[in-house]
Motif scaffolding. Structure first.
Motif, PDB file in Angstrom:
ATOM      1  N   UNK A  65      -2.218 -39.033  -9.936  1.00  0.00           N
ATOM      2  CA  UNK A  65      -2.201 -39.856  -8.732  1.00  0.00           C
ATOM      3  C   UNK A  65      -2.870 -39.164  -7.555  1.00  0.00           C
ATOM      4  N   UNK A  66      -3.460 -39.973  -6.690  1.00  0.00           N
ATOM      5  CA  UNK A  66      -4.090 -39.494  -5.463  1.00  0.00           C
ATOM      6  C   UNK A  66      -3.138 -39.647  -4.287  1.00  0.00           C
ATOM      7  N   UNK A  67      -3.156 -38.699  -3.370  1.00  0.00           N
ATOM      8  CA  UNK A  67      -2.404 -38.855  -2.127  1.00  0.00           C
ATOM      9  C   UNK A  67      -2.972 -40.009  -1.310  1.00  0.00           C
ATOM     10  N   UNK A  68      -4.293 -40.111  -1.290  1.00  0.00           N
ATOM     11  CA  UNK A  68      -4.987 -41.176  -0.580  1.00  0.00           C
ATOM     12  C   UNK A  68      -5.836 -41.951  -1.586  1.00  0.00           C
ATOM     13  N   UNK A  69      -5.399 -43.135  -2.014  1.00  0.00           N
ATOM     14  CA  UNK A  69      -6.137 -43.881  -3.031  1.00  0.00           C
ATOM     15  C   UNK A  69      -7.566 -44.233  -2.629  1.00  0.00           C
ATOM     16  N   UNK A  70      -7.860 -44.201  -1.335  1.00  0.00           N
ATOM     17  CA  UNK A  70      -9.202 -44.548  -0.872  1.00  0.00           C
ATOM     18  C   UNK A  70     -10.085 -43.323  -0.636  1.00  0.00           C
ATOM     19  N   UNK A  71      -9.600 -42.147  -0.991  1.00  0.00           N
ATOM     20  CA  UNK A  71     -10.354 -40.923  -0.726  1.00  0.00           C
ATOM     21  C   UNK A  71     -11.674 -40.910  -1.493  1.00  0.00           C
ATOM     22  N   UNK A  72     -12.706 -40.431  -0.844  1.00  0.00           N
ATOM     23  CA  UNK A  72     -13.994 -40.249  -1.507  1.00  0.00           C
ATOM     24  C   UNK A  72     -13.855 -39.191  -2.591  1.00  0.00           C
ATOM     25  N   UNK A  73     -14.502 -39.438  -3.720  1.00  0.00           N
ATOM     26  CA  UNK A  73     -14.425 -38.498  -4.834  1.00  0.00           C
ATOM     27  C   UNK A  73     -15.698 -37.652  -4.903  1.00  0.00           C
ATOM     28  N   UNK A  74     -15.514 -36.367  -5.124  1.00  0.00           N
ATOM     29  CA  UNK A  74     -16.638 -35.438  -5.165  1.00  0.00           C
ATOM     30  C   UNK A  74     -16.581 -34.620  -6.444  1.00  0.00           C
ATOM     31  N   UNK A  75     -17.744 -34.364  -7.023  1.00  0.00           N
ATOM     32  CA  UNK A  75     -17.827 -33.574  -8.253  1.00  0.00           C
ATOM     33  C   UNK A  75     -17.196 -32.203  -8.051  1.00  0.00           C
ATOM     34  N   UNK A 201     -15.633 -45.332  -7.253  1.00  0.00           N
ATOM     35  CA  UNK A 201     -15.480 -43.982  -6.691  1.00  0.00           C
ATOM     36  C   UNK A 201     -16.168 -42.901  -7.522  1.00  0.00           C
ATOM     37  N   UNK A 202     -16.024 -42.990  -8.849  1.00  0.00           N
ATOM     38  CA  UNK A 202     -16.568 -41.930  -9.702  1.00  0.00           C
ATOM     39  C   UNK A 202     -18.067 -42.122  -9.956  1.00  0.00           C
ATOM     40  N   UNK A 203     -18.454 -43.308 -10.369  1.00  0.00           N
ATOM     41  CA  UNK A 203     -19.850 -43.539 -10.753  1.00  0.00           C
ATOM     42  C   UNK A 203     -20.840 -43.175  -9.647  1.00  0.00           C
ATOM     43  N   UNK A 204     -20.686 -43.672  -8.403  1.00  0.00           N
ATOM     44  CA  UNK A 204     -21.706 -43.351  -7.395  1.00  0.00           C
ATOM     45  C   UNK A 204     -21.773 -41.873  -7.055  1.00  0.00           C
ATOM     46  N   UNK A 205     -20.646 -41.171  -7.097  1.00  0.00           N
ATOM     47  CA  UNK A 205     -20.642 -39.747  -6.767  1.00  0.00           C
ATOM     48  C   UNK A 205     -21.191 -38.903  -7.911  1.00  0.00           C
ATOM     49  N   UNK A 206     -20.694 -39.145  -9.114  1.00  0.00           N
ATOM     50  CA  UNK A 206     -21.065 -38.296 -10.244  1.00  0.00           C
ATOM     51  C   UNK A 206     -22.492 -38.544 -10.709  1.00  0.00           C
ATOM     52  N   UNK A 207     -22.929 -39.798 -10.685  1.00  0.00           N
ATOM     53  CA  UNK A 207     -24.263 -40.083 -11.190  1.00  0.00           C
ATOM     54  C   UNK A 207     -25.354 -39.836 -10.159  1.00  0.00           C
TER      55      UNK A 207
END
Length: 278
Positions: A65-75, A201-207
Motif C-alpha cells: 500500500x501507498x501512503x499517498x495513492x496519488x503519489x508520482x512513481x519513480x524508477x 503511474x507505472x507505465x509513463x514513468x518506467x517506459x
C-alpha cells in the motif's frame, strides 16, 4: 506449493508485502506489470530448493500500500524498495536478482546505483524504449495511451497499450480487449484492480526511463539480458535485444513470451537457475 513466510517492510511512502521460501543465498524476484508477486507462484518452489527466494508486490500493487495513492512513481524509488528488501533479507551478502518487465527496469537501476549489493541480475524483457533507435515513435505511442486513458477510460487505453506491444507495433487498429494468460485467471480480479495504477503511474514513468549504458557496460559481467522465445518482434523483446546489442552481451532466450513465468513455469525456472549460476 509450500507455504511462504509472510512479512511487511516499511519503506519511504509505502508498506511492502513480501513472501519468502527456501534456504540458501538470497534470490530476489521483482515482478512487473499489474500482477504482483503472484506472477511468480509457478516458479518459486523449484527455485527454493537452491535459494532463499523472496518476492514482493511493488509499491501500489496488490497488498503493498501507498501512503499517498496519488503519489508520482519513480524508477529510482522502486529500485530503492528492492534495495531495502536485499538489506533486510541478506544484510551481509550480495543477492541474486531476477526482474521481469517493469520490474527488470527497477532491477537495472538498482544494479547501476548499488552494484555492490547484486551478485548477478537476470533482466527479462525490460521495456526500456529509450534504448531503441526509434524511441521517438514509441514516445508518441505512450502519449497516445495516456491520452486515451484520460479521455476514454481504462479498457480502451489498455487496448491501445496492448496493441503497441505486439509484433509490428500496430497502434492504429488496437484489439478490442486485453487477454490475460489462462494461468492468471485465478488472480484476474486483483490484476484488474491494479490496472489503473499500473497504466497511469507505472507505465509513463518506467517506459520513459533511460538506462545508464556506460555504467551497465562496466557491469555487464553481472547482467544477463533475457527475452522470450515466443515474443520475437514484440516491443519488450526488441528493447531487450537492442540493449544487449548496445552492451555487446549475449541475449538469452527463455521459454514462452513476455509472461513466461506464468505460461511455462517449470522450463522458465530451469533456465533462470542456469542463468543465475553461469
Amino acid at each position: 506449493m509450500t507455504d511462504p513466510t509472510i512479512g511487511s517492510l516499511r519503506v519511504d511512502g509505502a508498506t511492502l508485502h513480501y513472501q519468502v521460501r527456501g534456504h540458501g543465498p538470497l534470490l530476489l524476484l521483482i515482478p512487473g506489470g499489474a500482477g504482483g508477486a503472484a506472477a511468480f507462484d509457478g516458479i518459486v518452489d523449484d527455485l527454493a530448493a537452491e535459494y532463499t527466494v523472496a518476492s514482493y508486490d511493488p509499491r501500489g500493487i496488490s497488498r503493498s500500500t501507498l501512503d499517498d495513492p496519488d503519489a508520482e512513481q519513480r524508477v529510482a524509488e522502486h529500485a530503492d524498495d528492492a534495495l531495502r528488501m536485499v538489506e533486510l533479507l541478506s544484510p551481509s551478502e550480495p543477492a541474486r536478482v531476477f526482474g521481469a518487465s517493469s520490474g527488470a527496469i527497477a532491477a537495472i537501476h538498482l544494479l547501476t546505483t548499488q552494484s555492490e549489493r547484486i551478485e548477478r541480475l537476470v533482466a527479462h524483457e525490460p521495456p526500456v524504449v529509450e534504448a531503441l533507435p526509434d524511441a521517438a515513435e514509441h514516445r508518441a505511442y505512450l502519449a497516445r495511451v495516456q491520452e486515451t486513458f484520460r479521455t476514454q477510460g481504462l479498457m480502451p487505453a489498455m487496448a491501445v497499450f496492448a496493441a503497441g506491444l505486439k509484433k509490428g507495433g500496430d497502434i492504429t487498429e488496437p484489439e478490442p480487449e486485453l487477454k490475460l494468460p489462462p494461468q492468471a485467471a485465478a488472480r484476474a480480479e486483483q490484476t484488474m484492480a491494479n490496472l489503473p495504477y499500473f497504466l497511469g503511474r507505472i507505465v509513463p514513468s518506467f517506459m520513459s526511463y533511460t538506462p545508464d549504458i556506460h555504467r551497465l557496460e562496466t557491469l555487464s559481467n553481472r547482467l544477463v539480458l533475457a527475452c522470450g522465445q515466443d515474443s520475437h518482434g514484440e516491443l519488450p523483446n526488441r528493447t531487450a535485444t537492442s540493449l544487449a546489442q548496445r552492451l555487446g552481451t549475449e541475449l538469452q532466450h527463455f521459454p514462452g513470451g513476455h509472461t513466461g513465468t506464468t505460461t511455462h513455469p517449470a522450463e522458465f525456472a530451469e533456465h533462470l537457475r542456469k542463468a543465475l549460476s553461469s
